[in-house]
Design a protein around this motif. Structure first.
Motif, PDB file in Angstrom:
ATOM      1  N   SER A 147       0.815  -1.226   0.000  1.00  0.00           N
ATOM      2  CA  SER A 147       0.000   0.000   0.000  1.00  0.00           C
ATOM      3  C   SER A 147       0.844   1.269   0.000  1.00  0.00           C
ATOM      4  O   SER A 147       0.298   2.363   0.110  1.00  0.00           O
ATOM      5  N   ASP A 157     -14.835   8.270  -0.800  1.00  0.00           N
ATOM      6  CA  ASP A 157     -14.873   8.739  -2.181  1.00  0.00           C
ATOM      7  C   ASP A 157     -14.509  10.220  -2.218  1.00  0.00           C
ATOM      8  O   ASP A 157     -14.397  10.891  -1.179  1.00  0.00           O
ATOM      9  N   THR A 192      -5.754   4.651   6.631  1.00  0.00           N
ATOM     10  CA  THR A 192      -6.387   3.587   5.850  1.00  0.00           C
ATOM     11  C   THR A 192      -7.363   2.770   6.679  1.00  0.00           C
ATOM     12  O   THR A 192      -8.182   2.046   6.138  1.00  0.00           O
ATOM     13  N   ARG A 206      -8.181   0.676   1.301  1.00  0.00           N
ATOM     14  CA  ARG A 206      -8.321   1.309  -0.005  1.00  0.00           C
ATOM     15  C   ARG A 206      -7.853   2.765   0.018  1.00  0.00           C
ATOM     16  O   ARG A 206      -8.101   3.520  -0.901  1.00  0.00           O
ATOM     17  N   ARG A 222      -5.014   4.141  -0.439  1.00  0.00           N
ATOM     18  CA  ARG A 222      -4.100   4.521  -1.510  1.00  0.00           C
ATOM     19  C   ARG A 222      -4.868   4.905  -2.773  1.00  0.00           C
ATOM     20  O   ARG A 222      -4.521   5.875  -3.456  1.00  0.00           O
ATOM     21  N   GLU A 223      -5.914   4.157  -3.103  1.00  0.00           N
ATOM     22  CA  GLU A 223      -6.703   4.458  -4.297  1.00  0.00           C
ATOM     23  C   GLU A 223      -7.389   5.813  -4.170  1.00  0.00           C
ATOM     24  O   GLU A 223      -7.455   6.592  -5.127  1.00  0.00           O
ATOM     25  N   LEU A 224      -7.924   6.099  -2.984  1.00  0.00           N
ATOM     26  CA  LEU A 224      -8.566   7.385  -2.770  1.00  0.00           C
ATOM     27  C   LEU A 224      -7.569   8.529  -2.929  1.00  0.00           C
ATOM     28  O   LEU A 224      -7.868   9.559  -3.566  1.00  0.00           O
ATOM     29  N   LYS A 242      -4.859   8.494  -4.677  1.00  0.00           N
ATOM     30  CA  LYS A 242      -4.515   8.593  -6.095  1.00  0.00           C
ATOM     31  C   LYS A 242      -5.575   9.410  -6.830  1.00  0.00           C
ATOM     32  O   LYS A 242      -5.250  10.298  -7.635  1.00  0.00           O
ATOM     33  N   ASP A 243      -6.842   9.129  -6.543  1.00  0.00           N
ATOM     34  CA  ASP A 243      -7.932   9.889  -7.170  1.00  0.00           C
ATOM     35  C   ASP A 243      -7.859  11.366  -6.768  1.00  0.00           C
ATOM     36  O   ASP A 243      -8.089  12.257  -7.594  1.00  0.00           O
TER      37      ASP A 243
END
Length: 350
Positions: A57, A274, A294, A301, A303-305, A307-308
């Motif tokens: 992560s 989100d 996290t 998740r 890391r994905e947030l 990144k967005d």
């Protein structure tokens, strides 16, 4: 996003092997048997398994906090903190810890002493308190003892003196609270409900409002509190809270709620799922009060947030970096790359 991107994750959970998790007939014992085995395995280790997940992560440093449990006596907390230190002392560049503090009626002074012991002896970077509904909204573990009671003054004073934050996290439900939380469903259904939503079931802005109205932040203007689920309900209610605050007649706190909200509280991103939720949070609290988290190992998740968020137009590169690691560096006194933390050792990137 490069794997060298640094992240400091600030609300990462741990469960000491000292805490029994098997079947129990004691109603007040935490319902830890409902935690999925794979999650439980991750919770109970600070070794290679967790480090591997951190690498995956891109997490540079975890701020560890023990899951708040019911009936955590001062003696239990001391044993847990001693054991936690023995596990992280060899990896201060990967883990820092918040001291688990006793909560309940009559243990305010003990909580203050334990925080002082862990910060001065072990270089822990703060403390964590368990909160729940109990006898009254926002009460701490025990017979309706509340954090706005005067007995907690010593804890707030210690936190202010050592310049460390206190995280408020929801107590893990006890076995006797399971029917109240999820009804008479089979454990196969209660487990997922419990582990994903118990914190939202028990948190409320009333705890924060009671602390504010008690004048805690007038007496301790440099006290810093970290909120997770309980903090995310405040942004949407902020206009109502500010309207109420302006209508109050003396005696009332000297400082306004808006001033306290913007200077004394930090909110983690553990339950920001989100970009829309992130945007709302950033509109209602200064960006330098937002801490990346996290919620490991419950959810991974983050890391994905991030990144967005980095690819959006919501924040600049510099603002993004403050959320990812800069705010945590300042609050906890740690440094990624060069420099030293509270333990006198640097925190290295991967």
């Amino acid at each position: 996003m490069s794997t060298s991107t640094p992240f400091i994750a600030t609300e990462e959970s741990y469960l000491s092997p000292l805490i029994p998790f098997g079947p129990s007939s004691t109603p007040s014992d935490a319902a830890l048997h409902l935690i999925p085995p794979a999650t439980l395995s991750k919770l109970r280790t600070l070794g290679p398994l967790r480090v591997r997940d951190m690498r995956t992560s891109s997490i540079t440093l975890q701020i560890i906090s023990h899951i708040p449990i019911e009936n955590a006596t001062p003696q239990t907390c001391q044993k847990i903190n001693d054991a936690m230190y023995s596990q992280i002392v060899m990896s201060p560049d990967r883990f820092q810890a918040l001291a688990m503090l006793p909560c309940g009626r009559g243990v305010g002074k003990e909580a203050g002493r334990e925080l002082a012991r862990c910060v001065s002896k072990y270089r822990f970077v703060g403390g964590v308190m368990g909160v729940k509904r109990g006898g009254s909204e926002g009460s701490v573990d025990g017979e309706a003892g509340s954090l706005d009671d005067k007995e907690w003054e010593e804890l707030w004073a210690v936190a202010e003196r050592y310049k460390v934050p206190i995280a408020l996290r929801t107590v893990f439900p006890s076995r006797e609270k399971i029917p109240e939380f999820a009804g008479a469903y089979p454990e196969s259904l209660i487990g997922p409900l419990l582990t994903n939503f118990h914190a939202h079931h028990t948190t409320s802005p009333l705890l924060i409002l009671r602390l504010y109205l008690s004048g805690v932040f007038d007496r301790h203007p440099n006290l810093h509190l970290i909120l997770s689920q309980s903090g995310h309900s405040i942004p949407s209610l902020l206009p109502r809270i500010l309207a109420l605050d302006s209508s109050l007649l003396p005696p009332k706190p000297v400082r306004s709620f808006l001033d306290v909200w913007q200077h004394n509280f930090y909110v983690t991103t553990a339950d920001v799922l989100d970009l829309q939720s992130m945007r709302l949070l950033l509109e209602q609290i200064p960006l330098d009060r937002v801490l990346f988290a996290t919620g490991y190992p419950w959810e991974e998740r983050g890391r994905e947030l991030m990144k967005d968020l980095r690819e959006s137009s919501i924040v600049s590169k510099e603002e993004w970096e403050r959320i990812a690691f800069g705010n945590a560096e300042w609050l906890f006194g740690v440094k990624i790359g060069s420099g030293v933390g509270k333990d006198g050792k640097g925190v290295a990137r991967w």
